[in-house]
Design an enzyme around this catalytic site. Sequence first.
Site, PDB file in Angstrom:
ATOM      1  N   HIS A  11       0.867  -1.040  -0.165  1.00 42.09           N
ATOM      2  CA  HIS A  11      -0.139  -0.020  -0.044  1.00 42.09           C
ATOM      3  C   HIS A  11       0.740   1.106  -0.066  1.00 42.09           C
ATOM      4  O   HIS A  11       1.218   1.583   0.898  1.00 42.09           O
ATOM      5  CB  HIS A  11      -0.954  -0.137   1.299  1.00 42.09           C
TER       6      HIS A  11
ATOM      7  N   ASN B  43      -5.876   3.407   6.595  1.00 40.52           N
ATOM      8  CA  ASN B  43      -7.375   4.032   6.571  1.00 40.52           C
ATOM      9  C   ASN B  43      -8.244   3.573   7.664  1.00 40.52           C
ATOM     10  O   ASN B  43      -9.290   4.399   7.758  1.00 40.52           O
ATOM     11  CB  ASN B  43      -7.588   3.325   5.058  1.00 40.52           C
TER      12      ASN B  43
HETATM   13  P1  NAD Z   1      -7.514   5.823 -10.394  1.00 48.49           P
HETATM   14  O1  NAD Z   1      -8.999   5.594 -10.639  1.00 48.49           O
HETATM   15  O2  NAD Z   1      -6.841   6.919 -10.303  1.00 48.49           O
HETATM   16  O3  NAD Z   1      -6.787   4.528 -11.493  1.00 48.49           O
HETATM   17  C1  NAD Z   1      -7.225   3.351 -11.674  1.00 48.49           C
HETATM   18  C2  NAD Z   1      -6.799   2.680 -13.080  1.00 48.49           C
HETATM   19  O4  NAD Z   1      -7.164   1.478 -13.232  1.00 48.49           O
HETATM   20  C3  NAD Z   1      -7.562   3.595 -14.257  1.00 48.49           C
HETATM   21  O5  NAD Z   1      -6.545   4.340 -14.931  1.00 48.49           O
HETATM   22  C4  NAD Z   1      -8.268   2.598 -14.859  1.00 48.49           C
HETATM   23  O6  NAD Z   1      -8.452   2.735 -16.372  1.00 48.49           O
HETATM   24  C5  NAD Z   1      -7.672   1.365 -14.593  1.00 48.49           C
HETATM   25  N1  NAD Z   1      -8.391   0.026 -14.684  1.00 48.49           N
HETATM   26  C6  NAD Z   1      -9.515  -0.192 -14.450  1.00 48.49           C
HETATM   27  N2  NAD Z   1      -9.851  -1.281 -14.768  1.00 48.49           N
HETATM   28  C7  NAD Z   1      -8.961  -1.996 -15.154  1.00 48.49           C
HETATM   29  C8  NAD Z   1      -8.713  -3.154 -15.363  1.00 48.49           C
HETATM   30  N3  NAD Z   1      -9.482  -4.389 -15.746  1.00 48.49           N
HETATM   31  N4  NAD Z   1      -7.356  -3.639 -16.088  1.00 48.49           N
HETATM   32  C9  NAD Z   1      -6.331  -2.717 -16.038  1.00 48.49           C
HETATM   33  N5  NAD Z   1      -6.760  -1.282 -15.862  1.00 48.49           N
HETATM   34  C10 NAD Z   1      -7.748  -0.952 -15.253  1.00 48.49           C
HETATM   35  O7  NAD Z   1      -7.418   4.972  -8.895  1.00 48.49           O
HETATM   36  P2  NAD Z   1      -6.197   5.132  -7.881  1.00 48.49           P
HETATM   37  O8  NAD Z   1      -6.404   6.548  -7.202  1.00 48.49           O
HETATM   38  O9  NAD Z   1      -4.896   5.064  -8.777  1.00 48.49           O
HETATM   39  O10 NAD Z   1      -6.466   3.856  -7.057  1.00 48.49           O
HETATM   40  C11 NAD Z   1      -5.888   2.510  -7.553  1.00 48.49           C
HETATM   41  C12 NAD Z   1      -5.815   1.651  -6.013  1.00 48.49           C
HETATM   42  O11 NAD Z   1      -4.919   2.147  -5.145  1.00 48.49           O
HETATM   43  C13 NAD Z   1      -7.177   1.542  -5.316  1.00 48.49           C
HETATM   44  O12 NAD Z   1      -7.268   0.254  -4.637  1.00 48.49           O
HETATM   45  C14 NAD Z   1      -6.931   2.576  -4.116  1.00 48.49           C
HETATM   46  O13 NAD Z   1      -7.778   2.201  -3.231  1.00 48.49           O
HETATM   47  C15 NAD Z   1      -5.649   2.627  -3.882  1.00 48.49           C
HETATM   48  N6  NAD Z   1      -4.948   3.835  -3.365  1.00 48.49           N
HETATM   49  C16 NAD Z   1      -5.407   4.899  -3.627  1.00 48.49           C
HETATM   50  C17 NAD Z   1      -4.754   5.961  -3.086  1.00 48.49           C
HETATM   51  C18 NAD Z   1      -5.010   7.566  -3.590  1.00 48.49           C
HETATM   52  O14 NAD Z   1      -4.634   8.440  -2.840  1.00 48.49           O
HETATM   53  N7  NAD Z   1      -5.829   7.544  -4.447  1.00 48.49           N
HETATM   54  C19 NAD Z   1      -3.892   5.808  -2.045  1.00 48.49           C
HETATM   55  C20 NAD Z   1      -3.294   4.452  -2.000  1.00 48.49           C
HETATM   56  C21 NAD Z   1      -4.102   3.419  -2.453  1.00 48.49           C
END
Ligand code: NAD
Length: 286
Positions: free
Chosen positions: A140, A190
Site C-alpha cells: 500500500h 485507512n
Molecule cells: P484511479 O481511478 O486513479 O486509477 C485506476 C486505473 O485503473 C484507471 O486508469 C483505470 O483505467 C484502470 N483500470 C480499471 N479497470 C482496469 C482493468 N480491468 N485492467 C487494467 N486497468 C484497469 O485509482 P487510484 O486512485 O490510482 O487507486 C488505485 C488503487 O490504489 C485503489 O485500490 C485505491 O484504493 C488505492 N490507493 C489509492 C490512493 C489514492 O490516494 N488515490 C492511495 C493509496 C491506495
Amino acid sequence: MTIERVAVVGAGTMGNGIAHVCALAGLEVVLVDSDQGALDRGVATIGSNLERQRSKGRISAAERSGALDRIESATALQRVSQAGLVVEAVPEIADLKYEIFDQLDRFAPHDAILASNTSSISITAIASRTQRPGQVIGMHFMNPVPVMKLVEVIRGLRTGDATTETVMALSRTLGKVPVEVRDFPGFVSNRILAPMINEAIFTLMEGVAEAEAIDTVMKLGMNHPMGPLALADLIGLDTCLNILEVLHRELGDDRYRPCPLLRQYVAAGWLGRKTGRGFHDYDGGR
Ligand code: NAD
C-alpha cells in the site's frame, strides 16, 4: 528473491506513481491499463513528474531519461508474463480486484509475487482467488507515490515469509520505509484516516464551518500538512467512499457509515482533483 522486472496494473493516480518510483530505482517496468487514454495520461504524468524532480535538482537528466526508457506500456494484461512482481492498482472495487487476480494468476510467472495496492480490501480474500496465496501480499503506497516515504506492507493470513521479506527489501530499494501490518479492514492507515475524513465531511454537511475553515483548523491547530477535505480531494472521493463502505461492511459498526454528502458528491461526479472539483475547486469554477 531479487526482483528485476515489475508490472503495474492500472495507470491512474497510484499506478503511474508506482511505475515512476520502480523505474527510477532501476527496475524494468511494464505499465498496464485496459484504457488506452488512461495509459497515455499515466505515461505523460510520469514524464512531467520526472521532469519536475529534475528541475528541482533531485535527479539528473540521465536518471530521468533512464527511468523513462525503462517503462513500457500495454493494454493487454498478458504483458505481465515476464514480471517477478506485479503491483495491482485498479479501482477500489473488490469484484474487479478478484477478477484481475484470477487473470494475473494465469498470466504471471508461477514464482512471481502478486501485490495489491488496495486501501482497504482483504488481502486474504484476494489471495484466495489465486492458486498461490503464499505469494500474494498488500503493498500500500501513499499518494503522491514519488514523494511519500511509507509503504504499508500487508500480510494476508496465508502470505509466506519469503514473500514478505522480498517485498520489504524491494520497498527499501525504492527508497521507501516499509511497515508490516496485519490484514484487517483498512489496515492501519485507512482504519484511522478514513473516519477522520468522514467526520470532516459530516462537519461540513452539518454547517459547522466552511470547507476552507475545516481544513485550516486541522492544518494550523493539529499540525497536519493538509486539511482532511483537501486530502480527500487528493485521494479521490470515489476511493474515499469505497474505503468507508469496506470498513462499514467488514467491521459492522455504524461509526464507519459514509457521510451522505460524500455519496452526493460522488454521484455528481465531483471526485476531487482528478475531475477538477471536490470539496475544493481546482479548475477556477468552470
Ligand atoms: P484511479 O481511478 O486513479 O486509477 C485506476 C486505473 O485503473 C484507471 O486508469 C483505470 O483505467 C484502470 N483500470 C480499471 N479497470 C482496469 C482493468 N480491468 N485492467 C487494467 N486497468 C484497469 O485509482 P487510484 O486512485 O490510482 O487507486 C488505485 C488503487 O490504489 C485503489 O485500490 C485505491 O484504493 C488505492 N490507493 C489509492 C490512493 C489514492 O490516494 N488515490 C492511495 C493509496 C491506495
